[in-house]
Design an enzyme around this catalytic site. Structure first.
Site, PDB file in Angstrom:
ATOM      1  N   TYR A  83      -0.032   7.689  -7.934  1.00 15.32           N
ATOM      2  CA  TYR A  83       0.847   6.593  -8.350  1.00 15.32           C
ATOM      3  C   TYR A  83       0.043   5.436  -8.938  1.00 15.32           C
ATOM      4  CZ  TYR A  83       4.265   2.783  -7.831  1.00 15.32           C
ATOM      5  OH  TYR A  83       5.098   1.719  -8.048  1.00 15.32           O
ATOM      6  N   LYS A 141       0.112   3.875 -12.828  1.00 19.77           N
ATOM      7  CA  LYS A 141       0.476   2.488 -13.122  1.00 19.77           C
ATOM      8  C   LYS A 141      -0.682   1.738 -13.786  1.00 19.77           C
ATOM      9  CE  LYS A 141       4.756   2.315 -11.754  1.00 19.77           C
ATOM     10  NZ  LYS A 141       5.879   1.998 -12.661  1.00 19.77           N
TER      11      LYS A 141
END
Length: 245
Positions: free
Chosen positions: A164, A168
């Site tokens: 994740y 990002k």
């Protein structure tokens, strides 16, 4: 009336962002991968008296879906004033760099990075027709290389989500380049962390969703003297909001 498109807006932070924009006089195209859930979200908003909203079936990982959504919206409006790239996934477990699979990485990047690029590219012509277009990419402080490598950061010990976070961080770099390429225009492009929020995404731990929605909406309303190409997390930096990449 200004127009906004929000991806992944049938629930959670996206839904709350839609609600707040509607309350501020926007017409909202509520992007939802699942049409049924999108229709249910629209009905909920309309039951609260927020009628300037309609669902648009939109799967950011599907080029044809994005193209169809763009064609649908272009038949309804000549310009789009705000694009909020909110759709995202957490990548699932295992969360570590050594244990996560290549499939996890591909799937997460497809939504969190490639999906943003697909949607932004598809709607750029409509955004260019707005006098003051705004793009808000929903990011996270977990995607900050500076914070993730700082042992003094308050979340250093527990905010370690390799897949994740990597996705990002890539989204943040895309934001920087997009803002740079649009620097001679009236566009404002920023990455915004809504903070740790109580949604399905966090298994309902964290702050109220209203706080997160407000943090995103703020950057849809910045004027021409406002920032572009910046990274904001009011939860991490309550004074100015800006945090390091």
């Amino acid at each position: 009336m200004k127009k906004a498109l929000i991806t992944g807006a049938n629930k959670g932070i996206g839904f709350e962002t839609a609600k707040q924009l509607l309350q501020k006089g926007f017409y909202v195209y509520l992007g939802s991968r699942n049409l049924k859930k999108g229709l249910e979200a629209v009905e909920q908003l309309r039951s609260e008296g927020l009628t300037h909203v309609e669902v648009v079936e939109l799967d950011v990982t599907d080029e044809n879906s994005v193209k169809t959504a763009r064609e649908t919206i272009s038949k309804k409006t000549e310009a789009l004033d705000v694009l909020i790239n909110n759709a995202g996934i957490n990548g699932g477990s295992p969360y570590t760099a050594l244990e996560s699979s290549s499939d996890q990485l591909m799937t997460t990047f497809d939504t969190n990075v490639f999906g943003v690029a697909r949607v932004t590219r598809a709607f750029m012509d409509l955004l260019r027709k707005s006098p003051q277009p705004r793009i808000v990419n929903v990011s996270t402080s977990v995607g900050s290389l500076s914070l993730q490598s700082d042992p003094n950061w308050a979340a250093y010990e527990y905010a370690k989500y390799a897949v994740y976070g990597a996705s990002k961080a890539a989204l943040n770099m895309y934001t920087i380049h997009l803002a740079y390429e649009l620097r001679e225009t009236t566009f404002k492009v920023n990455a915004v962390c809504p903070g740790y929020t109580s949604t399905d995404f966090t298994f309902h731990h964290g702050r109220e969703v209203e706080v997160a929605g407000n943090r995103i909406v703020k950057y849809a309303f910045i004027d021409q003297d406002g920032p572009t190409g910046k990274f904001f997390s009011e939860e991490t930096n309550p004074e100015t909001g800006e945090i390091p990449w």
